[in-house]
Design an enzyme around this catalytic site. Sequence first.
Site, PDB file in Angstrom:
ATOM      1  N   HIS A 133      -6.533   0.776  17.972  1.00  0.00           N
ATOM      2  CA  HIS A 133      -6.343   0.447  16.557  1.00  0.00           C
ATOM      3  C   HIS A 133      -5.142   1.112  15.911  1.00  0.00           C
ATOM      4  CE1 HIS A 133      -9.875  -1.940  15.372  1.00  0.00           C
ATOM      5  NE2 HIS A 133     -10.416  -1.379  16.418  1.00  0.00           N
TER       6      HIS A 133
ATOM      7  N   LYS B 123      -6.486   0.174  -0.570  1.00  0.00           N
ATOM      8  CA  LYS B 123      -6.640   0.510   0.848  1.00  0.00           C
ATOM      9  C   LYS B 123      -6.790   2.021   0.916  1.00  0.00           C
ATOM     10  CE  LYS B 123      -2.614  -1.536   1.577  1.00  0.00           C
ATOM     11  NZ  LYS B 123      -2.903  -2.378   2.732  1.00  0.00           N
ATOM     12  N   ARG B 124      -7.130   2.549   2.094  1.00  0.00           N
ATOM     13  CA  ARG B 124      -7.193   3.999   2.208  1.00  0.00           C
ATOM     14  C   ARG B 124      -5.853   4.622   1.830  1.00  0.00           C
ATOM     15  NH1 ARG B 124     -11.632   6.510   4.568  1.00  0.00           N
ATOM     16  NH2 ARG B 124     -10.472   8.367   3.968  1.00  0.00           N
TER      17      ARG B 124
ATOM     18  N   LYS C  30       0.966   4.202   4.613  1.00  0.00           N
ATOM     19  CA  LYS C  30       0.731   3.002   3.809  1.00  0.00           C
ATOM     20  C   LYS C  30       1.621   2.982   2.558  1.00  0.00           C
ATOM     21  CE  LYS C  30      -4.109   2.305   5.321  1.00  0.00           C
ATOM     22  NZ  LYS C  30      -4.298   0.877   5.649  1.00  0.00           N
TER      23      LYS C  30
ATOM     24  N   THR D  64      -6.142  -5.798   7.230  1.00  0.00           N
ATOM     25  CA  THR D  64      -6.974  -6.969   6.999  1.00  0.00           C
ATOM     26  C   THR D  64      -7.050  -7.301   5.511  1.00  0.00           C
ATOM     27  OG1 THR D  64      -8.919  -5.520   7.073  1.00  0.00           O
ATOM     28  CG2 THR D  64      -8.459  -6.836   9.051  1.00  0.00           C
TER      29      THR D  64
ATOM     30  N   LYS E 102      -7.260 -10.936   3.178  1.00  0.00           N
ATOM     31  CA  LYS E 102      -8.194 -11.234   2.082  1.00  0.00           C
ATOM     32  C   LYS E 102      -7.429 -11.673   0.833  1.00  0.00           C
ATOM     33  CE  LYS E 102     -10.873  -7.259   3.704  1.00  0.00           C
ATOM     34  NZ  LYS E 102     -11.080  -5.810   3.416  1.00  0.00           N
TER      35      LYS E 102
HETATM   36  C1  PLP Z   1     -10.527  -4.729   3.985  1.00  0.00           C
HETATM   37  C2  PLP Z   1     -10.862  -3.362   3.577  1.00  0.00           C
HETATM   38  C3  PLP Z   1     -10.097  -2.281   4.040  1.00  0.00           C
HETATM   39  C4  PLP Z   1      -8.880  -2.465   4.913  1.00  0.00           C
HETATM   40  O1  PLP Z   1      -7.744  -2.558   4.078  1.00  0.00           O
HETATM   41  P1  PLP Z   1      -6.258  -2.452   4.667  1.00  0.00           P
HETATM   42  O2  PLP Z   1      -5.404  -2.725   3.486  1.00  0.00           O
HETATM   43  O3  PLP Z   1      -6.138  -3.529   5.702  1.00  0.00           O
HETATM   44  O4  PLP Z   1      -6.092  -1.100   5.204  1.00  0.00           O
HETATM   45  C5  PLP Z   1     -10.439  -1.006   3.632  1.00  0.00           C
HETATM   46  N1  PLP Z   1     -11.486  -0.783   2.803  1.00  0.00           N
HETATM   47  C6  PLP Z   1     -12.237  -1.799   2.338  1.00  0.00           C
HETATM   48  C7  PLP Z   1     -13.364  -1.485   1.421  1.00  0.00           C
HETATM   49  C8  PLP Z   1     -11.966  -3.114   2.705  1.00  0.00           C
HETATM   50  O5  PLP Z   1     -12.728  -4.101   2.240  1.00  0.00           O
END
Ligand code: PLP
Length: 799
Positions: free
Chosen positions: A349, A536-537, A542, A644, A648
């Site tokens: 990952h 995101k985290r 990032k 991901t 979305k």
């Molecule tokens: C989809 C999702 C992530 C992943 O987000 P990235 O921007 O791809 O790192 C992290 N936390 C939650 C709650 C999510 O729904």
Amino acid sequence: MELTKEQFLHDFKDILHEEQLIKVEDATSAELFQTLARTIRKYITPMWLERRNKLVEDKQKIAYYFSIEFLPGRMLETNLLNLGILDVVKEGFDELGVDFTAVKQAEYDMALGNGGLGRLAAAFMDSLATTGYPGFGNGIRYRYGLFKQKIVDGYQVELPDDWFGSLGNVWETRKDHDVVDVKIFGNVYLQANKEGRMLPIYENSQTLRAVPYDVPQIGFGNDVVNNLRLWDVEIPEEYELDYPTIEARRKVQDITAILYPDDSSYEGKELRLIQEYFMTSAGLQTIIKSYRKQGLPLEQVHEKVSVHINDTHPAVAPAEFMRLLLDDCGLEWADAWNATVQTMSYTNHTILSEALERWDAELFKNVLPRVYQIILEIDNRYIADMAARGIDPQVIEHTRIVKDNQIHMAHLAIIGGHSVNGVAKLHTELLKEDTLRDFYAIYPEKFNNKTNGIIQRRWLQIADGPLSNEIDYLIGKGWRTNIHELRKLLDYKNDQHVLSEFYNVKQEAKARLATFIKESTGVEVSTEAIFDVQVKRLHAYKRQLLNLLHILKLYWDLKDNPDKDMVPRVFIFGAKAAPGYHFAKSVIKLINEVANLVNNDESLQGKLKVVFLENYRVSLAELIIPAADVSEQISLASKEASGTSNMKFMMTGAITLATLDGANIEIKDEVGDDNIVIFGMNKNEVYDHYARHDYDSRGVYEDNPVIRRVVDSFVNGTIPNVRNEGAEIYEALITHNDEYFLLEDFASYVAAQEKIDQLYRDKEKWARMSLVNIATSDKFTSDDTIEQYAKEIWNLKKD
Ligand SMILES: *Cc1c(COP(=O)(O)O)cnc(C)c1O
């Protein structure tokens, strides 16, 4: 399943009256939620049993997805949708005068994961059931999920995520008849038995009981129910004397207490290793038990079983599987090894080296003495095999499992399995040419790509009802079962009326979020502004900080010229920082203080707002993402394996503002260059800097007055209350040479943001871009990702 409103109301009231002893009018939302969940359980139990019996009867091959994280969020609405009874239940509730939204919000997010990795595992569970493949999850039933985040004076404060509350998890079923024991610690030596076979004798080891709790995973519209098995730890009664104090008992409970124990200390590391081994051993033992019941030869276990290793956390699996086959089942090494390699597969990952787990050999040997012996043997045989194949000794040294007194878990997963996959095209390329280059030279046939995906049902049907209805109206409901029908939307890309409807639907979602922002933060935002979102985290790679640099640039522009011609912007952040991650926490503080600065400055005339929404999690993502105009995917090229959330956002019509990283590249391939805004260095340019060692952030800073002014804001009192954090960030950027090249990408990011501003002024054009994004997002359904795993890695069949 088929269900009438009358039948539902009858069943629901039965349970409410008989089990809860209350009347609808008196019930709280939490009680109504419990009742509804129990009603659903009644419906799924027969399907669940039938599925299990049929799999046993048909001796079908089953894939087991081992993951230390599962992040499903709320389950109620997904379960209703997948059962095909969401509308019936809503109608029934209308008749009772019950507010469905309030009931659904009474469910606590199941947050047994940090972010993308855990969310992917949860998505795969849904897709496995939906595609009809026999694929089961294996993980840990943590007492506390990812911490609950509060923002106090701009700082992140972490509280325990007590997701059980007083009621526990309504979806789970404890399976006492499936408990297994897991041994840790002690000494092990080998002794020949009567047949002269060497068998391990354990001394002073500690025995833990692994108790499974099963959570049903319901397929969409097919009445298939798969299983997610989460393990809890208990003290076996017969070993009670080994745990004479409360302290000793607590140490055991700690194993499943929290998702990510602080591993900065020796004890923390040991606990983490025990967690990983505990769930892996328990899962594998169960697999072998149920395989043995079929009476088939153990040498061929891989014909009925696949074990998938999600990231390195369960990567002890090949060694543990060997232990079970050798010690418990009496197989010869060669047969056991062949079966193990063909059973195991591994997903990588990340290329960030700190995330590829390594264990100190002493610690490992202490906790898992027998597994350690087996790993040494695997390592020795690997070295001999490779030497016999004429592999360069240096390459063997690089790739072996035990070196520099450390156990390299990714190496064990690769050597002990038949498949290694990355999670987006670019990421897999990087694994082959850089991170795992030597392994790729040795085992090219093991490498493959599986680009991540998302559950369209959650992120479109559930999270964006109004958009879903609009799509129904245009192209019919077929897309709800066959997501590829979304492409039919492309026929409307020049239809002015449709485009204006799409624009209106987005405005509706923005209005819902604006209300939430006002209620939760007190900040007033206009839906006429561009909603520019990064959720995101929080991680340096990032680059939330790059976003913040641009915000400060706009701030200075507006201070210089309050009449600057710009579309108003609302920058929305959501992010948890790891509790021990100092830098990330400072960025959160800075975002919050910049928010205070700009939100309260009347001279900016409301053109600039910054909002940090606390406690980002799946249920909050469902509210935020549909409301985004702009999706910020701005990691340094090469660092985000896939992402991901980018998918979305695309699916609900945001325009992606991105670097050429992870799956952003594949999003660009789908929507075309005109429907995405790309900026920044590409991966080759980043790698060239590494090769030449020529990056000089101070030089960039000194040469560019805009950057200077922005970066100086951190330390010259412009932003209030950030003395330490401001200085820290300044140092990271200037003194420590800006590890993630923010300053180098800054100018191009600003230009891309100006392009966004220009594009948004043409509402019709923007809506067209948005429509193309929605229409082509079918590419990223995790149902298709799972099809690829099932066919190309696990070799599964449907009924
Ligand atoms: C989809 C999702 C992530 C992943 O987000 P990235 O921007 O791809 O790192 C992290 N936390 C939650 C709650 C999510 O729904």
